[in-house]
Design a protein around this motif. Structure first.
Motif, PDB file in Angstrom:
ATOM      1  N   VAL A  66      14.892  59.601 -17.999  1.00  0.00           N
ATOM      2  CA  VAL A  66      13.721  59.179 -18.561  1.00  0.00           C
ATOM      3  C   VAL A  66      14.018  57.437 -18.427  1.00  0.00           C
ATOM      4  CG1 VAL A  66      12.438  58.818 -20.624  1.00  0.00           C
ATOM      5  CG2 VAL A  66      13.298  61.128 -20.088  1.00  0.00           C
ATOM      6  N   HIS A  67      12.893  56.714 -18.234  1.00  0.00           N
ATOM      7  CA  HIS A  67      13.095  55.314 -18.077  1.00  0.00           C
ATOM      8  C   HIS A  67      13.308  54.873 -19.267  1.00  0.00           C
ATOM      9  CE1 HIS A  67      11.969  51.188 -17.477  1.00  0.00           C
ATOM     10  NE2 HIS A  67      12.203  51.546 -16.051  1.00  0.00           N
ATOM     11  N   PRO A  68      14.043  53.666 -19.418  1.00  0.00           N
ATOM     12  CA  PRO A  68      14.291  53.050 -20.794  1.00  0.00           C
ATOM     13  C   PRO A  68      13.230  52.893 -21.568  1.00  0.00           C
ATOM     14  CG  PRO A  68      15.804  52.221 -19.144  1.00  0.00           C
ATOM     15  CD  PRO A  68      14.966  52.971 -18.522  1.00  0.00           C
ATOM     16  N   ASN A  69      12.256  52.447 -20.944  1.00  0.00           N
ATOM     17  CA  ASN A  69      10.935  52.088 -21.689  1.00  0.00           C
ATOM     18  C   ASN A  69      10.196  53.223 -22.544  1.00  0.00           C
ATOM     19  OD1 ASN A  69      11.301  49.555 -20.738  1.00  0.00           O
ATOM     20  ND2 ASN A  69       9.579  49.585 -19.381  1.00  0.00           N
ATOM     21  N   TYR A  70      10.631  54.556 -22.165  1.00  0.00           N
ATOM     22  CA  TYR A  70      10.031  55.576 -22.619  1.00  0.00           C
ATOM     23  C   TYR A  70      11.001  56.624 -23.299  1.00  0.00           C
ATOM     24  CZ  TYR A  70       6.239  53.971 -19.590  1.00  0.00           C
ATOM     25  OH  TYR A  70       5.427  53.197 -19.233  1.00  0.00           O
ATOM     26  N   ARG A  71      12.148  56.045 -23.644  1.00  0.00           N
ATOM     27  CA  ARG A  71      13.075  56.869 -24.522  1.00  0.00           C
ATOM     28  C   ARG A  71      12.775  57.143 -25.897  1.00  0.00           C
ATOM     29  NH1 ARG A  71      18.089  54.759 -20.737  1.00  0.00           N
ATOM     30  NH2 ARG A  71      17.452  55.709 -19.029  1.00  0.00           N
ATOM     31  N   GLY A  72      13.474  58.212 -26.289  1.00  0.00           N
ATOM     32  CA  GLY A  72      13.026  58.264 -27.689  1.00  0.00           C
ATOM     33  C   GLY A  72      11.659  58.836 -28.220  1.00  0.00           C
ATOM     34  N   LYS A  73      11.170  59.271 -27.310  1.00  0.00           N
ATOM     35  CA  LYS A  73       9.554  59.850 -27.549  1.00  0.00           C
ATOM     36  C   LYS A  73       9.503  61.441 -27.044  1.00  0.00           C
ATOM     37  CE  LYS A  73       7.793  55.293 -26.594  1.00  0.00           C
ATOM     38  NZ  LYS A  73       6.712  54.391 -25.810  1.00  0.00           N
ATOM     39  N   GLY A  74      10.473  62.110 -26.823  1.00  0.00           N
ATOM     40  CA  GLY A  74      10.322  63.477 -26.767  1.00  0.00           C
ATOM     41  C   GLY A  74      10.090  63.825 -25.233  1.00  0.00           C
ATOM     42  N   LEU A  75      10.049  62.786 -24.281  1.00  0.00           N
ATOM     43  CA  LEU A  75       9.629  63.011 -22.889  1.00  0.00           C
ATOM     44  C   LEU A  75      10.678  63.809 -22.283  1.00  0.00           C
ATOM     45  CD1 LEU A  75       7.695  62.408 -20.665  1.00  0.00           C
ATOM     46  CD2 LEU A  75       8.883  60.267 -20.391  1.00  0.00           C
ATOM     47  N   ALA A  76      11.882  63.828 -22.480  1.00  0.00           N
ATOM     48  CA  ALA A  76      13.024  64.570 -21.732  1.00  0.00           C
ATOM     49  C   ALA A  76      12.690  65.991 -21.937  1.00  0.00           C
ATOM     50  CB  ALA A  76      14.325  64.118 -22.115  1.00  0.00           C
TER      51      ALA A  76
END
Length: 203
Positions: free
Chosen positions: A80-90
């Motif tokens: 996951v790109h750093p700009n989108y981490r921590g949002k449950g995307l993985a």
């Protein structure tokens, strides 16, 4: 945000995917095999990858590898790109690529080796179980992919029987209990491996 099966139109993201994987591997220090844009491009063209996009911005990626003549499948390179981490995307990407793998290779066993506790939990939620490396593919080309990991010497010392990574397997033919494993079990397992193998490195 959309998560889709990657196709020819997504080849333009191959370079940033590799850069993101490489940076994550450098920070983590273990568990991520480095890949070249040509390799990622081949996966995309075969329809063996999932990509997450925020408009036209790259957000995340994961690809499928087949081993032992299709008897085993691995969902690799989850990033996951750093700009989108921590949002449950993985978790969403993992679920999408897992479902795609089940549909495209319905008889294959799906496996994973990882040092990441978050990935272990995601795998467990999907029905994977911790297994010994002997239950995974014997295809040497898979294990050769571990050569870019800083702990490859551990794998060599143990004759590919174990490493700091934990092996996990989803067997479509298994009738084993679907009971999920508590996250603290993975934490203890990781701590034991680090204590056992990293002490030997320091000696």
């Amino acid at each position: 945000m959309k998560i889709v099966i990657a196709d020819q139109s997504h080849v333009i993201y191959a370079e940033i995917i590799c850069e993101t994987i490489a940076k994550a591997a450098q920070i983590r220090g273990t568990g991520i095999a480095k890949r070249k844009p040509e390799y990622i491009t081949a996966k995309i063209k075969k329809g063996n990858a999932v990509i997450a996009l925020d408009g036209k911005k790259f957000a995340g990626f994961c690809y499928i590898e087949t081993w032992s003549h299709g008897k085993f499948v691995a969902n690799s390179g989850l990033i996951v790109h750093p700009n989108y981490r921590g949002k449950g995307l993985a978790k969403k990407i993992k679920k999408k690529v897992f479902e795609h793998s089940r549909k495209k290779f319905p008889k294959a066993k799906i496996f994973s080796i990882t040092t990441g506790l978050a990935v272990m939990k995601l795998n467990s939620d999907l029905g994977y179980k911790p297994v010994t490396f002997s239950e995974l593919t014997k295809d040497q080309s898979f294990w050769n992919g571990c050569q870019t990991c800083k702990n490859y010497d551990v794998l060599q010392r143990t004759k590919q029987s174990m490493c700091l990574c934990t092996g996990m397997l989803y067997d479509p033919n298994s009738i084993a209990s679907s009971k999920k494993i508590k996250p603290n079990v993975f934490e203890r397992l990781k701590e034991m491996k680090q204590s056992k193998f990293l002490k030997k490195v320091k000696k």
